[in-house]
Scaffold this motif. Structure first.
Motif, PDB file in Angstrom:
ATOM      1  N   LEU A  92      44.773 -33.903 -81.514  1.00 21.07           N
ATOM      2  CA  LEU A  92      45.616 -33.138 -81.635  1.00 21.07           C
ATOM      3  C   LEU A  92      44.745 -31.479 -82.623  1.00 21.07           C
ATOM      4  O   LEU A  92      45.262 -31.046 -82.398  1.00 21.07           O
ATOM      5  N   SER A  93      43.564 -31.965 -83.612  1.00 22.37           N
ATOM      6  CA  SER A  93      43.509 -31.126 -84.368  1.00 22.37           C
ATOM      7  C   SER A  93      42.154 -29.954 -83.623  1.00 22.37           C
ATOM      8  O   SER A  93      42.023 -29.067 -84.194  1.00 22.37           O
ATOM      9  N   LEU A  94      41.742 -30.671 -82.388  1.00 19.26           N
ATOM     10  CA  LEU A  94      41.053 -30.002 -81.632  1.00 19.26           C
ATOM     11  C   LEU A  94      41.893 -28.984 -80.689  1.00 19.26           C
ATOM     12  O   LEU A  94      42.307 -29.551 -80.028  1.00 19.26           O
ATOM     13  N   ALA A  95      41.533 -27.904 -81.193  1.00 16.68           N
ATOM     14  CA  ALA A  95      42.507 -26.596 -79.896  1.00 16.68           C
ATOM     15  C   ALA A  95      41.681 -28.011 -78.647  1.00 16.68           C
ATOM     16  O   ALA A  95      42.956 -27.793 -77.470  1.00 16.68           O
ATOM     17  N   GLY A  97      58.311 -38.790 -81.155  1.00 16.57           N
ATOM     18  CA  GLY A  97      57.352 -38.946 -81.103  1.00 16.57           C
ATOM     19  C   GLY A  97      56.467 -37.584 -81.558  1.00 16.57           C
ATOM     20  O   GLY A  97      55.721 -37.705 -81.991  1.00 16.57           O
ATOM     21  N   GLY A  98      57.238 -36.480 -80.897  1.00 17.25           N
ATOM     22  CA  GLY A  98      56.327 -35.118 -81.226  1.00 17.25           C
ATOM     23  C   GLY A  98      56.934 -34.653 -82.762  1.00 17.25           C
ATOM     24  O   GLY A  98      55.383 -33.987 -82.967  1.00 17.25           O
ATOM     25  N   ALA A  99      57.375 -35.314 -82.953  1.00 17.59           N
ATOM     26  CA  ALA A  99      57.892 -34.912 -84.517  1.00 17.59           C
ATOM     27  C   ALA A  99      56.521 -35.566 -85.561  1.00 17.59           C
ATOM     28  O   ALA A  99      56.611 -34.727 -86.871  1.00 17.59           O
ATOM     29  N   MET A 100      56.238 -36.615 -84.988  1.00 19.04           N
ATOM     30  CA  MET A 100      55.367 -37.151 -85.935  1.00 19.04           C
ATOM     31  C   MET A 100      54.174 -36.507 -85.018  1.00 19.04           C
ATOM     32  O   MET A 100      52.843 -36.251 -86.531  1.00 19.04           O
ATOM     33  N   LEU A 101      53.649 -36.113 -84.190  1.00 22.09           N
ATOM     34  CA  LEU A 101      52.688 -35.481 -83.662  1.00 22.09           C
ATOM     35  C   LEU A 101      51.948 -34.046 -84.349  1.00 22.09           C
ATOM     36  O   LEU A 101      51.143 -33.625 -84.302  1.00 22.09           O
ATOM     37  N   VAL A 102      53.748 -33.684 -84.248  1.00 23.18           N
ATOM     38  CA  VAL A 102      53.363 -31.836 -84.770  1.00 23.18           C
ATOM     39  C   VAL A 102      52.480 -31.687 -86.030  1.00 23.18           C
ATOM     40  O   VAL A 102      51.385 -30.865 -86.085  1.00 23.18           O
ATOM     41  N   ARG A 103      52.403 -33.353 -86.800  1.00 31.68           N
ATOM     42  CA  ARG A 103      52.057 -32.734 -88.290  1.00 31.68           C
ATOM     43  C   ARG A 103      50.160 -33.005 -88.021  1.00 31.68           C
ATOM     44  O   ARG A 103      49.630 -32.209 -89.375  1.00 31.68           O
ATOM     45  N   ARG A 104      49.794 -33.489 -87.105  1.00 28.93           N
ATOM     46  CA  ARG A 104      48.283 -33.026 -86.891  1.00 28.93           C
ATOM     47  C   ARG A 104      48.065 -31.801 -85.761  1.00 28.93           C
ATOM     48  O   ARG A 104      46.298 -31.589 -85.949  1.00 28.93           O
ATOM     49  N   VAL A 105      48.664 -31.276 -85.969  1.00 28.32           N
ATOM     50  CA  VAL A 105      47.906 -30.258 -84.623  1.00 28.32           C
ATOM     51  C   VAL A 105      48.561 -28.791 -85.924  1.00 28.32           C
ATOM     52  O   VAL A 105      48.858 -28.650 -86.746  1.00 28.32           O
ATOM     53  N   PRO A 106      46.921 -27.848 -85.629  1.00 25.58           N
ATOM     54  CA  PRO A 106      46.666 -26.557 -86.548  1.00 25.58           C
ATOM     55  C   PRO A 106      47.728 -26.080 -86.847  1.00 25.58           C
ATOM     56  O   PRO A 106      48.652 -25.404 -85.110  1.00 25.58           O
ATOM     57  N   LYS A 166      53.043 -24.706 -81.341  1.00 28.11           N
ATOM     58  CA  LYS A 166      53.853 -26.127 -80.914  1.00 28.11           C
ATOM     59  C   LYS A 166      54.954 -26.101 -81.041  1.00 28.11           C
ATOM     60  O   LYS A 166      56.017 -27.052 -81.386  1.00 28.11           O
ATOM     61  N   ARG A 167      56.042 -25.412 -80.247  1.00 29.24           N
ATOM     62  CA  ARG A 167      57.411 -25.890 -80.608  1.00 29.24           C
ATOM     63  C   ARG A 167      57.696 -26.611 -79.572  1.00 29.24           C
ATOM     64  O   ARG A 167      58.756 -27.449 -79.195  1.00 29.24           O
ATOM     65  N   PHE A 168      56.922 -27.397 -78.651  1.00 34.89           N
ATOM     66  CA  PHE A 168      57.029 -27.931 -77.335  1.00 34.89           C
ATOM     67  C   PHE A 168      57.731 -29.304 -78.305  1.00 34.89           C
ATOM     68  O   PHE A 168      57.747 -30.355 -78.325  1.00 34.89           O
ATOM     69  N   LEU A 169      56.499 -29.820 -79.556  1.00 35.58           N
ATOM     70  CA  LEU A 169      56.530 -30.754 -80.556  1.00 35.58           C
ATOM     71  C   LEU A 169      57.829 -30.706 -81.277  1.00 35.58           C
ATOM     72  O   LEU A 169      57.397 -31.603 -82.548  1.00 35.58           O
ATOM     73  N   THR A 170      57.561 -29.645 -81.059  1.00 40.58           N
ATOM     74  CA  THR A 170      58.750 -29.121 -82.938  1.00 40.58           C
ATOM     75  C   THR A 170      60.481 -30.055 -82.961  1.00 40.58           C
ATOM     76  O   THR A 170      60.668 -29.764 -81.714  1.00 40.58           O
ATOM     77  N   PRO A 171      60.119 -30.962 -83.346  1.00 44.88           N
ATOM     78  CA  PRO A 171      61.375 -31.480 -83.614  1.00 44.88           C
ATOM     79  C   PRO A 171      63.156 -31.741 -83.434  1.00 44.88           C
ATOM     80  O   PRO A 171      63.461 -31.980 -82.347  1.00 44.88           O
ATOM     81  N   GLY A 172      63.130 -30.134 -84.102  1.00 46.40           N
ATOM     82  CA  GLY A 172      64.865 -29.867 -83.535  1.00 46.40           C
ATOM     83  C   GLY A 172      65.570 -30.561 -83.918  1.00 46.40           C
ATOM     84  O   GLY A 172      65.230 -31.027 -85.468  1.00 46.40           O
ATOM     85  N   ASN A 173      66.829 -30.432 -83.905  1.00 46.26           N
ATOM     86  CA  ASN A 173      68.141 -30.907 -84.164  1.00 46.26           C
ATOM     87  C   ASN A 173      68.071 -32.638 -84.903  1.00 46.26           C
ATOM     88  O   ASN A 173      67.907 -33.445 -83.180  1.00 46.26           O
ATOM     89  N   PRO A 174      67.230 -33.406 -85.093  1.00 47.22           N
ATOM     90  CA  PRO A 174      68.054 -35.084 -85.858  1.00 47.22           C
ATOM     91  C   PRO A 174      69.016 -35.735 -85.216  1.00 47.22           C
ATOM     92  O   PRO A 174      69.334 -36.565 -85.119  1.00 47.22           O
ATOM     93  N   LEU A 175      70.238 -35.095 -85.028  1.00 44.71           N
ATOM     94  CA  LEU A 175      71.632 -35.454 -84.310  1.00 44.71           C
ATOM     95  C   LEU A 175      71.362 -35.528 -83.515  1.00 44.71           C
ATOM     96  O   LEU A 175      72.074 -36.716 -82.922  1.00 44.71           O
TER      97      LEU A 175
END
Length: 181
Positions: A28-31, A112-121, A126-135
């Motif tokens: 995910l670090s590669l475009a 899972g996206g909350a973890m993956l988004v960290r690898r994206v430049p 990265k709206r799709f992977l942004t975790p949003g409300n944890p509740l």
């Protein structure tokens, strides 16, 4: 402890592991890989979310509009200059249990996206992977326990969740070039 959640987790563990193995092939670090990862998500995600809308997910979860992420996925693909994959054949959800099983997979992908988004430049959309409300996850788990109180309902939810995992697996195989295991 959520018996419904852990039932679904155990019942879909093998399918989840297969999917994780395929998606882990994307760097995910590669475009290019990030774009293909989003494209692999799009076909099944759009189909399942549309099917959930048609099945009445809003009646099960009052905050369903807040949980929807199809627009975020489309926006990320457009921002990357990539075509939005056509939805795969849309499943039909004719029961609460089946809808909850499908939502379980989509909501789990948010975690899972909350973890993956960290690898994206940082420069990538990265709206799709942004975790949003944890509740939202905790609230969803409460709904699972309330609505999937019988073995039959849990089995039906697990079957629907497995189908959703399979949709994502087929899409990921197409974009990774992976053969069937």
């Amino acid at each position: 402890m959520s018996t419904a959640r852990f039932h679904l987790k155990a019942a879909t563990a093998e399918a989840h592991d297969r999917l994780d193995a395929l998606f882990s092939r994307f760097d995910l670090s590669l475009a290019d890989d990030y774009g293909r990862f989003l494209q692999a998500q799009a076909g099944p995600f759009l189909a399942v979310e549309t099917a959930l809308d048609a099945g009445g997910a809003g009646r099960l979860l009052a905050d369903w509009p807040e949980r929807r992420r199809a627009d975020a996925l489309r926006d990320d693909l457009v921002a990357l200059g990539l075509p939005v994959s056509e939805p795969v054949e849309r499943p039909v959800y004719d029961s609460e249990a089946a809808m909850l099983g499908a939502i379980y997979v989509l909501e789990g992908s948010r975690l899972g996206g909350a973890m993956l988004v960290r690898r994206v430049p940082d420069t990538a959309p990265k709206r799709f992977l942004t975790p949003g409300n944890p509740l939202l996850w905790r609230e969803f788990v409460s709904v699972l326990d309330e609505r999937l109180s019988s073995e039959g309902a849990r089995a039906e939810a697990a079957a629907a969740a497995s189908v959703v995992f399979d949709l994502f697996t087929r899409s990921a195989r197409e974009l990774t070039g992976a053969d069937r295991p």
